[in-house]
Write an enzyme that holds these catalytic residues in place. Structure first.
Site: not given
Ligand code: CP3
Length: 346
Positions: A25, A29, A38, A74, A151
């Site tokens: 990640r 954010r 965003r 994602d 999920y």
């Molecule tokens: O460098 C990176 O950020 C790469 C992109 C990436 C995102 N999600 C962007 C994202 C990756 C590799 C993920 C993986 C992901 N997504 C996982 C596996 C890793 C982990 O954290 O366990 C999971 C479970 C998700 C599911 C998911 N997507 C959740 C639970 C959420 C919301 C809460 C959170 O942790 O951010 C997302 C949304 C999401 N995916 C955001 C980002 C940057 C936030 C969206 C926003 O509000 O701008």
């Protein structure tokens, strides 16, 4: 060694000048550049627009001494493309408009043309690969079958994923069908990402650690192997991230992946003993980044020394966090971690 060479060498368990580093990640954010993108664009629009996805993926590379990029996307792109209607509510995580609780729900999923609807993911990889032009390693990714199942059945995040986990006992055949469907979808998706220029793919099994050894072996390993076998036919490596998977190390011997990404509770030393030939990645605690620069530097150096002391040394080791970087993480700590790794020579 340049960054990409180092990353490729670690992936193939060849000697390195020092282990490569990237952070799960890393593009999220905690970075002002992400937040400003965003402020103007919805999350799915960023994922679906290669220029925006690349812009966000490059942000951490400009700031920190990272060896690899990860495509901005994602894990929930797959249930979204199947028709689950996934949105992200502020502070609440993902919310699914339709949950999967029965065979009738499964029948409603739209599998026709799935890869066409997901074509924006390999398009984002391709755009990022062309922009990087070999400056960094490049990872693609997808959700692992169990975590996507969890999920989709729950309809969002949960502390215990009770609907999903109870379905393993109440209707295992439905659960297996759902996980196999995800396995085939993520295999195709990962193959497309690899063909678009990714050097490896990571499968995120964030919730797999909730299961016992027997449950993981019975309910998860078959679909995981089904996906991994198809992806590995490309000749490129598959890394499995497992949160809370310390008790599953033994089971991972039977999982056909090249590498395992460890969480902060599982040490490289313990994992190396259980998995002598795997690529290993991890496992600094994302919470450590809130402790200030000095502890971050100290723990990072200690980890690098631990890797040197492994049987076989630091070959096949990648430095990362044990879970995704948290939203309020100070950038100075991320810089300290990356700088320590970059400056290290055994
Ligand atoms: O460098 C990176 O950020 C790469 C992109 C990436 C995102 N999600 C962007 C994202 C990756 C590799 C993920 C993986 C992901 N997504 C996982 C596996 C890793 C982990 O954290 O366990 C999971 C479970 C998700 C599911 C998911 N997507 C959740 C639970 C959420 C919301 C809460 C959170 O942790 O951010 C997302 C949304 C999401 N995916 C955001 C980002 C940057 C936030 C969206 C926003 O509000 O701008």
């Amino acid at each position: 060694m340049d960054r990409r060479q180092r990353f490729l060498a670690a992936l193939s368990r060849q000697p390195v000048d020092r282990p490569p580093v990237w952070l799960m990640r890393q593009a999220g954010r905690y970075l002002p550049g992400y937040r400003s993108v965003r402020a103007e664009h919805g999350f799915w629009d960023v994922c679906r627009t290669p220029e925006l996805s690349t812009r966000v993926a490059l942000e951490p590379l400009k700031r920190f001494a990272l060896d690899a990029a990860i495509v901005f996307s994602d894990i929930l792109v797959v249930p979204e493309a199947l028709g689950a209607g996934v949105t992200f509510e502020k502070g609440e995580g993902p919310v699914f408009a339709s949950v999967l609780r029965s065979r009738a729900d499964l029948a409603k999923w739209n599998t026709t043309g799935l890869m066409e609807r997901l074509a924006y993911v390999p398009a984002a990889v391709k755009h990022l690969a062309q922009t990087l032009a070999g400056s960094h390693g490049l990872l693609g990714f997808a959700g692992a079958p169990f975590t996507l199942f969890a999920y989709s059945v729950e309809g969002g995040g949960s502390d215990d994923f009770r609907h999903a986990r109870s379905m393993l006992a109440s209707d295992p055949s439905l659960a297996h069908d759902v996980m196999n469907l995800f396995a085939d979808a993520i295999a195709e998706l990962c193959l497309a990402e690899l063909a678009a220029g990714a050097d490896a793919v990571q499968l995120f099994d964030t919730w797999g650690g909730l299961l016992s050894k027997d449950e993981y072996r019975t309910h998860v390993v078959p679909s995981l192997n089904r996906a991994a076998a198809k992806i590995r036919a490309s000749g490129k490596p598959v890394i499995l991230f497992l949160k809370g998977g310390m008790h599953l190390l033994e089971v991972l011997k039977d999982v056909e992946v090249d590498g395992v990404s460890l969480d902060w509770r599982t040490s490289f030393t313990e994992a190396r003993a259980a998995l002598p030939n795997h690529l290993l990645q991890g496992q600094l605690d994302p919470v450590l980044l809130f402790a200030g620069e000095a502890p971050v530097r100290q723990r990072t150096r200690a980890l690098l020394k631990e890797l040197d002391a492994l049987p076989g040394g630091n070959r096949g080791c990648i430095v990362n966090l044990g879970h995704g970087i948290l939203p309020q993480t100070p950038e100075s700590s991320v810089a300290a971690l990356c700088d320590e790794v970059a400056a290290y020579r055994p």
